[in-house]
Scaffold this motif. Sequence first.
Motif, PDB file in Angstrom:
ATOM      1  N   TRP A 156       0.847  -1.194   0.000  1.00 50.91           N
ATOM      2  CA  TRP A 156       0.000   0.000   0.000  1.00 50.91           C
ATOM      3  C   TRP A 156       0.885   1.248   0.000  1.00 50.91           C
ATOM      4  CZ3 TRP A 156      -4.311  -1.505   4.112  1.00 50.91           C
ATOM      5  CH2 TRP A 156      -5.172  -2.453   3.539  1.00 50.91           C
TER       6      TRP A 156
ATOM      7  N   GLU B  59       0.590   3.436   3.441  1.00 50.55           N
ATOM      8  CA  GLU B  59      -0.638   3.366   4.237  1.00 50.55           C
ATOM      9  C   GLU B  59      -0.612   2.063   5.041  1.00 50.55           C
ATOM     10  OE1 GLU B  59      -4.065   4.801   2.312  1.00 50.55           O
ATOM     11  OE2 GLU B  59      -5.476   3.749   3.613  1.00 50.55           O
ATOM     12  N   ARG B  60      -0.740   2.189   6.350  1.00 51.07           N
ATOM     13  CA  ARG B  60      -0.669   1.027   7.246  1.00 51.07           C
ATOM     14  C   ARG B  60       0.667   0.286   7.106  1.00 51.07           C
ATOM     15  NH1 ARG B  60      -4.672   3.766   9.306  1.00 51.07           N
ATOM     16  NH2 ARG B  60      -6.575   3.643   8.098  1.00 51.07           N
TER      17      ARG B  60
ATOM     18  N   VAL C 283      -3.782   0.573  -2.979  1.00 50.50           N
ATOM     19  CA  VAL C 283      -5.132   0.413  -3.550  1.00 50.50           C
ATOM     20  C   VAL C 283      -5.888   1.742  -3.584  1.00 50.50           C
ATOM     21  CG1 VAL C 283      -5.512  -2.036  -3.092  1.00 50.50           C
ATOM     22  CG2 VAL C 283      -5.971  -0.360  -1.282  1.00 50.50           C
ATOM     23  N   ASN C 284      -5.566   2.629  -2.658  1.00 49.55           N
ATOM     24  CA  ASN C 284      -6.078   4.003  -2.773  1.00 49.55           C
ATOM     25  C   ASN C 284      -5.132   4.697  -3.749  1.00 49.55           C
ATOM     26  OD1 ASN C 284      -8.129   3.603  -0.819  1.00 49.55           O
ATOM     27  ND2 ASN C 284      -6.576   3.800   0.779  1.00 49.55           N
TER      28      ASN C 284
ATOM     29  N   LYS D  11      -9.622  -0.934  -6.498  1.00 46.85           N
ATOM     30  CA  LYS D  11     -10.516  -0.623  -5.374  1.00 46.85           C
ATOM     31  C   LYS D  11     -11.472   0.452  -5.892  1.00 46.85           C
ATOM     32  CE  LYS D  11     -10.450   1.438  -0.695  1.00 46.85           C
ATOM     33  NZ  LYS D  11      -9.626   1.803   0.469  1.00 46.85           N
TER      34      LYS D  11
ATOM     35  N   GLU E 222     -14.729   3.570   0.459  1.00 47.72           N
ATOM     36  CA  GLU E 222     -14.052   4.553   1.298  1.00 47.72           C
ATOM     37  C   GLU E 222     -13.676   5.809   0.502  1.00 47.72           C
ATOM     38  OE1 GLU E 222     -10.881   2.154   3.046  1.00 47.72           O
ATOM     39  OE2 GLU E 222     -12.238   1.551   4.646  1.00 47.72           O
TER      40      GLU E 222
ATOM     41  N   ARG F  58     -11.478  -5.675  -6.050  1.00 47.64           N
ATOM     42  CA  ARG F  58     -11.698  -5.873  -4.613  1.00 47.64           C
ATOM     43  C   ARG F  58     -13.178  -5.849  -4.223  1.00 47.64           C
ATOM     44  NH1 ARG F  58      -9.105  -2.398  -0.938  1.00 47.64           N
ATOM     45  NH2 ARG F  58      -8.274  -3.984   0.412  1.00 47.64           N
TER      46      ARG F  58
ATOM     47  N   PHE G 270     -14.098  -5.229  -1.248  1.00 50.81           N
ATOM     48  CA  PHE G 270     -14.179  -4.364  -0.055  1.00 50.81           C
ATOM     49  C   PHE G 270     -14.946  -3.084  -0.406  1.00 50.81           C
ATOM     50  CE2 PHE G 270     -11.915  -1.410   2.981  1.00 50.81           C
ATOM     51  CZ  PHE G 270     -12.342  -2.017   4.145  1.00 50.81           C
TER      52      PHE G 270
ATOM     53  N   LYS H  27     -11.570  -9.842   1.359  1.00 52.69           N
ATOM     54  CA  LYS H  27     -10.921  -9.910   2.675  1.00 52.69           C
ATOM     55  C   LYS H  27     -11.458 -11.113   3.445  1.00 52.69           C
ATOM     56  CE  LYS H  27      -9.760  -5.044   3.253  1.00 52.69           C
ATOM     57  NZ  LYS H  27      -9.633  -3.879   4.136  1.00 52.69           N
TER      58      LYS H  27
ATOM     59  N   ASP I 121     -13.001  -6.123   8.527  1.00 54.82           N
ATOM     60  CA  ASP I 121     -11.714  -5.555   8.135  1.00 54.82           C
ATOM     61  C   ASP I 121     -10.571  -6.073   9.002  1.00 54.82           C
ATOM     62  OD1 ASP I 121      -9.937  -3.979   6.835  1.00 54.82           O
ATOM     63  OD2 ASP I 121     -10.705  -2.057   7.524  1.00 54.82           O
TER      64      ASP I 121
ATOM     65  N   GLU J  19      -8.011 -12.185   0.576  1.00 54.66           N
ATOM     66  CA  GLU J  19      -7.050 -11.135   0.936  1.00 54.66           C
ATOM     67  C   GLU J  19      -6.709 -11.274   2.416  1.00 54.66           C
ATOM     68  OE1 GLU J  19      -7.728  -7.105  -0.638  1.00 54.66           O
ATOM     69  OE2 GLU J  19      -7.144  -6.321   1.321  1.00 54.66           O
TER      70      GLU J  19
ATOM     71  N   GLU K   4      -2.151  -4.138  10.844  1.00 51.43           N
ATOM     72  CA  GLU K   4      -2.942  -2.920  11.036  1.00 51.43           C
ATOM     73  C   GLU K   4      -3.740  -2.932  12.337  1.00 51.43           C
ATOM     74  OE1 GLU K   4      -5.571  -2.103   7.798  1.00 51.43           O
ATOM     75  OE2 GLU K   4      -6.515  -0.424   8.835  1.00 51.43           O
TER      76      GLU K   4
ATOM     77  N   HIS L   9      -5.491   3.715  14.472  1.00 55.35           N
ATOM     78  CA  HIS L   9      -5.548   2.255  14.315  1.00 55.35           C
ATOM     79  C   HIS L   9      -4.577   1.570  15.262  1.00 55.35           C
ATOM     80  CE1 HIS L   9      -7.985   1.466  10.520  1.00 55.35           C
ATOM     81  NE2 HIS L   9      -8.180   2.712  10.870  1.00 55.35           N
TER      82      HIS L   9
END
Length: 674
Positions: free
Chosen positions: A147, A155-156, A197-198, A275, A279, A312, A314, A353, A358, A380, A386, A522
Amino acid sequence: LRYAPLSDDKILQQGLDTLPSVIVTLNSTKTSPVYTAGKELQAGILGVIGESLNITHQTEPAAQSSSILVGTAAAYNAGYGTVDISKFAPDGFWLSIQKGSVKIVGQNERGALYGAFEYLSRISRGNFSDVDLISNPDAPIRWVNQWDNLDGSIERGYAGRSIFFWNGTVVQDLTRVAQYARLLASIRINAIVPNNVNANANSLNNENIEGLGRIADVLRPYGIQVGLSLNFASPQLLGGLSTFDPLEPSVVSWWTEKTALLYKRIPDLAGYLVKANSEGQPGPLTYNRTLADGANLFAKAVKPYGGVVLFRAFVYDHHADWNVWTNDRANAAVQFFKHLDGEFLDNIVVQIKYGAIDFQIREPANPLFANIPKTNKAIELQITQEYLGQQSHFVYIPPLWKEILDFDMRADSKPSLVRDIVAGRRYNNTLGGYAGVVNVGTNTSWLGHHLAMSNLYAYGLLAWDPTLSSEDLLHDWTRLTFGPDPVVLKTVSDISLATLPTYENYSGNLGIQTLTDILYTHFGPNPASQDNNGWGQWTRATATHIGMDRTVKNGTGNAGQYPPEVAAIFENIETTPDDLLLWFHHVPYTHRLKSGKTVIQHFYDAHYEGAKTAQTFPRQWEALRNKVDVERFTEVLFRLTYQAGHSIVWRDSINNFYHNLSRIDDEHGRVGNH
Ligand code: GCU
């Protein structure tokens, strides 16, 4: 991969006695994985046994008796012997060790490299026995997702900055990417998606296509393909079109042309990861098109080149209305995807996932696995922790993955293990497999915690063979990473295997989810952050009750998304396992579990027990002083000490939070007003 020398003289002698005199690689092209295999064999044998072998690229059949021969089945059958190709799945290999003659034959180049790593893993563990085995992967998709953002943040990610990107583009020095490729090839991963993915639409600008090409060049000798995460709105954001409607001809040609450009630079591009409508990400729903319309757009674009699309599942509404009792984020995937079954083209794999929320410490297997039989599916998993303490805590995760993979959905009242579903076996799908979110960074330990690497090791090998045991994988990893000392093996194993139940004990119990702060970091406990917002990770904790009612009769209906036999188990509070009680049922704190304890007392006890066990981790590790090198010893000790301390923070936050809500004292006088 350190190829540490064998320390036991007797075993070393066995190695010397059975060691062939030369390495023969049946391909001399430097970018070929077979060539890489030769180099690895040479380095590995030098390191482990201390002998330096030459590499040649051909040999007389007579000389084979004292060689390590490595190549593809096609090359082998063209003059060196006969191997029955029909026994191979793509990427599979044959490894034969007979009295010092070693044959490593892959279905393809990559398979040959996997076979070489298997041989090296054996000798590194001091195993010189004869063997004759064919090993095939359970599933063709064995990917990792990073990510990583173009600016170099992750991210994460909990191990430093990106090894791929910096300042909007691909880093110049890809040495570390090559090391990552080596690492992943050794655990039989066949593709990496480096960007988040973002996704940033700029991933597709010319400079970044060239950069991705350089990444692909570095991965290729390891048999690893590169894939790319897409931003659905790229035609607008990057291309300047007025729309990104997937059915609009100008949008279709924009993607077709971009894809052609990408494949021109990277002919073996694995494909795309998408994705969409999740979100805040753009997607086809913006134009009232279906998710299948969106996925098929990309599937058609990559089809001529043999590419695939990981799409995805998600997808959910993160502004859900908390006041509506029947709203449930866990229902979203089935609601969004079930009616589209059969509409996804055959080079699409829906990436799901493991659970419906999540990456929580405990979730039931995602019901979507049993709801789209005609669609290819991948599971996934998350290697980056995370919700599991961000690698400041260590959790050995494979037992959690195994529980999901071994879960039987009983679709049509037939055995329907999740692992058979994702392998494509259960529903005769042509593609399927595994995607692991890894998020390694520039930290020299890769993941930020030395012990966390056992998770990555196990992920790769489980994607190859999900029937392997968590304990055996851990044992092999420890042996390869820290050497043969039985005290080290036992200590690492004892700590690692205790971590998952311990973490569950001091975080969220009985299926209430992890209870990690979800609004800011998180990280750390924040049970209050779950409820009263649109994110849908609700616990519905009140002064008297707790848990999501996911029954059909009185709740969100989520239990009914499972095939009838399983649905019946989750619908009924009597048959729901205690560890998923609060996932499926809204009960008083005084509800009695099958153990006889009340829910609230279980919370208190589990938190005390979890924090108590965590205190033993640094003490157990102390026994390894002088048995593990100072650097790794000290760094692991530091983190285990932190984890022990933070487990007490967890214990007291969670216990006090629920005591404040429920006003029910702990029977043992630790929480409350005794
Ligand atoms: C989680 C995670 C996000 C990530 C998302 C996803 O919500 O916190 O950072 O983008 O999952 O998997 O897409």
